[in-house]
Design an enzyme around this catalytic site. Structure first.
Site, short mmCIF file in Angstrom:
data_model
loop_
_atom_site.label_atom_id
_atom_site.label_comp_id
_atom_site.label_asym_id
_atom_site.label_seq_id
_atom_site.Cartn_x
_atom_site.Cartn_y
_atom_site.Cartn_z
N GLY A 1 -0.45 -6.98 -5.77
CA GLY A 1 0.46 -8.09 -6.02
C GLY A 1 1.72 -7.71 -6.77
O GLY A 1 2.54 -8.56 -7.08
N GLY B 1 4.85 -3.06 0.81
CA GLY B 1 5.22 -2.16 -0.29
C GLY B 1 5.81 -0.85 0.21
O GLY B 1 5.94 -0.63 1.41
N ALA C 1 -1.76 -0.44 -3.11
CA ALA C 1 -2.36 -1.12 -4.27
C ALA C 1 -1.61 -0.67 -5.52
O ALA C 1 -0.91 0.35 -5.52
CB ALA C 1 -3.83 -0.78 -4.40
N ASP C 2 -1.77 -1.44 -6.58
CA ASP C 2 -1.17 -1.08 -7.87
C ASP C 2 -2.15 -0.31 -8.74
O ASP C 2 -1.74 0.51 -9.56
CB ASP C 2 -0.68 -2.34 -8.58
CG ASP C 2 0.34 -3.06 -7.74
OD1 ASP C 2 1.40 -2.46 -7.45
OD2 ASP C 2 0.09 -4.21 -7.31
N GLU D 1 -1.70 -10.89 1.68
CA GLU D 1 -2.45 -9.63 1.74
C GLU D 1 -3.95 -9.92 1.68
O GLU D 1 -4.74 -9.32 2.42
CB GLU D 1 -2.05 -8.72 0.59
CG GLU D 1 -0.63 -8.18 0.75
CD GLU D 1 -0.14 -7.39 -0.44
OE1 GLU D 1 0.80 -6.61 -0.27
OE2 GLU D 1 -0.67 -7.55 -1.55
N ASP E 1 -3.06 -1.16 3.61
CA ASP E 1 -2.21 -1.69 2.55
C ASP E 1 -2.25 -0.77 1.33
O ASP E 1 -3.20 0.01 1.16
CB ASP E 1 -2.67 -3.11 2.16
CG ASP E 1 -1.63 -3.88 1.37
OD1 ASP E 1 -0.54 -3.33 1.10
OD2 ASP E 1 -1.89 -5.04 1.01
N THR F 1 4.59 2.22 -0.02
CA THR F 1 3.65 3.13 0.66
C THR F 1 3.44 2.64 2.09
O THR F 1 3.41 3.43 3.04
CB THR F 1 2.31 3.19 -0.10
OG1 THR F 1 2.58 3.27 -1.50
CG2 THR F 1 1.48 4.39 0.32
C1 5RP Z 1 2.39 -5.88 -2.85
C2 5RP Z 1 1.30 -4.93 -3.19
C3 5RP Z 1 1.56 -3.49 -2.96
O1 5RP Z 1 0.58 -2.98 -2.11
C4 5RP Z 1 1.49 -2.77 -4.29
O2 5RP Z 1 2.41 -3.37 -5.19
C5 5RP Z 1 1.80 -1.27 -4.14
O3 5RP Z 1 3.13 -1.10 -3.77
P1 5RP Z 1 3.78 0.32 -3.56
O4 5RP Z 1 3.16 0.91 -2.35
O5 5RP Z 1 5.25 0.02 -3.39
O6 5RP Z 1 3.52 1.16 -4.80
O7 5RP Z 1 0.22 -5.29 -3.60
O8 5RP Z 1 2.06 -7.18 -3.21
#
Ligand code: 5RP
Length: 214
Positions: free
Chosen positions: A95, A29, A83-84, A103, A81, A31
């Protein structure tokens, strides 16, 4: 502060958890892209990375970080990682980038999971962000009907094929008061590959920008 700036701070702050000689689990993602940039600056001091997606594999290789096979390295000391959504118990919805299955595997294989987010991802109850569920293509309609019986509104992420060759249903309209129960329940449906709830294995540390969440 802008959302993007918070993501950058979180990605850079996660470097505090990286120790010399480590094999680092790397999520997916925007981040995480900041984390990969920070990791690249000390690539000579780590043993390599295990990637959770083709997208992250590309970024890691472009920045000169060796990508290792999870089967060849055993338990990982650290997984970083995004997250949303994240609740006060560090349980997550993930996801949004369709990488949830790998993940979840890398998170499960890691001793410490450091989650990096901007403040907009914090919620009291998970579910405002549509819950991604990866399904075997032939099971899409069946799984969708089962989700409707449970009060969700599944929407097929049409045109998206995961790194594993599967499809994604985004489930709207849930207020997830029992994330562990829902994760278990959806996991046992035939044709479900992965549920984007990380509740049975939540994050150990959550960085909101450069601040650790209590
Ligand atoms: C990918 C994910 C990402 O960690 C989630 O979507 C967050 O993404 P971003 O850092 O672009 O906001 O779960 O499957």
């Amino acid at each position: 502060m802008s959302k993007d700036n918070e993501k950058r701070l979180a990605g850079e702050a996660a470097i505090r958890y990286v120790e010399d000689g480590m094999v680092v689990g790397v999520g997916t993602g925007s981040t995480v892209a900041y984390f990969i940039d920070a990791l690249a600056r000390r690539r000579d001091r780590i043993a390599g990375a295990v990637s959770s997606s083709e997208q992250s594999t590309r970024l890691l290789r472009e920045r000169g970080i060796e990508v290792l096979d999870l089967n060849a390295v055993g338990e990982l000391p650290l997984y970083v990682d995004g997250a949303d959504e994240c609740d006060p118990h560090k349980r997550l919805i993930k996801g949004g980038g369709a990488a949830l299955t790998r993940e979840k595997i890398v998170a499960a294989a890691s001793k410490r999971f450091v989650c990096i987010i901007d403040s907009g991802k914090r919620v009291d109850i998970l579910g405002k962000f549509p819950l991604p569920v990866e399904v075997i293509p032939m099971a899409r309609s069946y799984v969708a009907r089962e989700i409707v019986k449970r009060g969700g509104r599944p929407v097929w992420r049409d045109g998206v094929v995961t790194d594993n060759g599967n499809w994604i249903l985004d489930v709207h309209g849930l207020s997830i008061v029992d994330p562990i129960g829902l994760e278990r329940d959806l996991n046992q449906l035939a044709g479900v590959v992965t549920v984007g709830l990380f509740a049975q294995r939540p994050a150990d540390v959550v960085l909101v920008g450069d601040r650790e969440m209590a």
